[in-house]
Design an enzyme around this catalytic site. Sequence first.
Site, PDB file in Angstrom:
ATOM      1  N   ASN A  99       3.197   0.375   2.638  1.00  0.00           N
ATOM      2  CA  ASN A  99       3.097  -0.369   1.381  1.00  0.00           C
ATOM      3  C   ASN A  99       3.495   0.482   0.185  1.00  0.00           C
ATOM      4  O   ASN A  99       3.248   1.685   0.150  1.00  0.00           O
ATOM      5  CB  ASN A  99       1.671  -0.906   1.194  1.00  0.00           C
ATOM      6  CG  ASN A  99       1.320  -1.896   2.280  1.00  0.00           C
ATOM      7  OD1 ASN A  99       2.202  -2.370   2.991  1.00  0.00           O
ATOM      8  ND2 ASN A  99       0.046  -2.221   2.423  1.00  0.00           N
ATOM      9  N   HIS A 117       7.312   4.273   2.764  1.00  0.00           N
ATOM     10  CA  HIS A 117       8.375   3.519   2.084  1.00  0.00           C
ATOM     11  C   HIS A 117       8.354   3.714   0.572  1.00  0.00           C
ATOM     12  O   HIS A 117       8.853   2.860  -0.168  1.00  0.00           O
ATOM     13  CB  HIS A 117       8.284   2.028   2.466  1.00  0.00           C
ATOM     14  CG  HIS A 117       8.619   1.778   3.911  1.00  0.00           C
ATOM     15  ND1 HIS A 117       8.277   0.626   4.581  1.00  0.00           N
ATOM     16  CD2 HIS A 117       9.272   2.554   4.813  1.00  0.00           C
ATOM     17  CE1 HIS A 117       8.713   0.704   5.835  1.00  0.00           C
ATOM     18  NE2 HIS A 117       9.303   1.859   6.010  1.00  0.00           N
ATOM     19  N   CYS A 177      19.357  13.328 -17.603  1.00  0.00           N
ATOM     20  CA  CYS A 177      20.816  13.222 -17.442  1.00  0.00           C
ATOM     21  C   CYS A 177      21.389  11.903 -17.943  1.00  0.00           C
ATOM     22  O   CYS A 177      22.611  11.706 -17.892  1.00  0.00           O
ATOM     23  CB  CYS A 177      21.198  13.424 -15.977  1.00  0.00           C
ATOM     24  SG  CYS A 177      20.874  11.974 -14.949  1.00  0.00           S
ATOM     25  N   THR A 194       0.671  -5.351   9.965  1.00  0.00           N
ATOM     26  CA  THR A 194       2.122  -5.099   9.980  1.00  0.00           C
ATOM     27  C   THR A 194       2.771  -5.884  11.108  1.00  0.00           C
ATOM     28  O   THR A 194       2.187  -6.045  12.176  1.00  0.00           O
ATOM     29  CB  THR A 194       2.435  -3.588  10.113  1.00  0.00           C
ATOM     30  OG1 THR A 194       3.861  -3.421  10.173  1.00  0.00           O
ATOM     31  CG2 THR A 194       1.800  -2.945  11.328  1.00  0.00           C
ATOM     32  N   SER A 195       3.998  -6.358  10.828  1.00  0.00           N
ATOM     33  CA  SER A 195       4.732  -7.078  11.868  1.00  0.00           C
ATOM     34  C   SER A 195       5.345  -6.100  12.866  1.00  0.00           C
ATOM     35  O   SER A 195       5.800  -6.511  13.934  1.00  0.00           O
ATOM     36  CB  SER A 195       5.825  -7.950  11.237  1.00  0.00           C
ATOM     37  OG  SER A 195       6.676  -7.146  10.446  1.00  0.00           O
ATOM     38  N   ASN A 213      -4.783  -8.236  12.941  1.00  0.00           N
ATOM     39  CA  ASN A 213      -3.752  -9.160  12.475  1.00  0.00           C
ATOM     40  C   ASN A 213      -4.197 -10.584  12.810  1.00  0.00           C
ATOM     41  O   ASN A 213      -4.697 -10.818  13.909  1.00  0.00           O
ATOM     42  CB  ASN A 213      -2.422  -8.848  13.198  1.00  0.00           C
ATOM     43  CG  ASN A 213      -1.212  -9.356  12.457  1.00  0.00           C
ATOM     44  OD1 ASN A 213      -1.120 -10.537  12.146  1.00  0.00           O
ATOM     45  ND2 ASN A 213      -0.270  -8.466  12.170  1.00  0.00           N
ATOM     46  N   ALA A 237      -7.641  -8.662   7.701  1.00  0.00           N
ATOM     47  CA  ALA A 237      -8.165  -7.293   7.618  1.00  0.00           C
ATOM     48  C   ALA A 237      -9.434  -7.210   6.772  1.00  0.00           C
ATOM     49  O   ALA A 237     -10.342  -6.439   7.077  1.00  0.00           O
ATOM     50  CB  ALA A 237      -7.090  -6.374   7.045  1.00  0.00           C
TER      51      ALA A 237
END
Length: 252
Positions: free
Chosen positions: A102, A119, A158, A196-197, A221, A239
């Site tokens: 997540n 991620h 920059c 999670t899948s 799940n 959950a």
Amino acid sequence: MQFDQTLLTCLREARHVVVFTGAGVSAESGIATFRDALSGLWSRFDPMQLATPEAFEDDPELVWGWYESRRMQVLGTSPNPGHRAIAELAKRVTQLTLVTQNVDDLHERAGSANVLHLHGSLHQPRCSRCAESFQMPLAPPAEPAEGRRLAPPRCAHCGGEVRPGVVWFGESLPVDALEAAFAAAAGCDLLLSVGTSGVVYPAAQLPHIALQAGAAVVHVNPEPQALGGGREWLLAGPAGEVLPALLAAAWR
Ligand code: OAD
């Protein structure tokens, strides 16, 4: 809620627990998952237009605006009992490694420390040119509705365009976090895979690594999951209900 006694013993006696979370753990906080039919983000938006480096190059305002709307949404939500149960579990076992896919900060706000974000994070944007991190203002200039364009800020270092600090399709995961997660999965006694899948690799390898190393794997799940054998369990339900009940049953 009834739990298998072998599973409860396994959890109580585990020296090292890995908790691996996905979008489902934040669903009860009001944050959409990616792949749930109808409500999932990827059933309403095209990831190829929003979640690739090419998409940002083609239309930075569309991409920045979409991620800012998600960041604003997350700032307006709170951790739910699932996040809090995971933070509580860390106090009850000898060692706990929390690995998340997540990009929100709800685990941290629930009290979890040292979270491995595979991620990236909505809250850590960086320059798309020189990678310098960018400090987001506390209050955003405007709250973009989903899909509203917003020009990305410029890097103070920059002058490059600032990009969201998330991992996009086609990009590598942060090496340190991934290596730490793989090592934890290979060395744990029990891995809890929550919400999670399990279809996005390499993150989705973690439960397989744990199983191969002889650990118990528990999926939390509401949807059915394919299970391999005796060391793998499904705790079917949300959950925010299952995790507090699991802790209460294990340490009654
Ligand atoms: P998905 O949307 O693919 O899967 C969410 C899972 O959560 C599904 O299996 C649901 O059944 C489950 N779920 C829904 N509500 C739940 C609840 N209350 N409690 C527990 N489970 C629940 O999300 P992820 O698996 O996290 O990548 O997706 C993986 C990656 O795909 C994300 O990190 C993102 C996305 O593209 C990047 O951003 C790089």
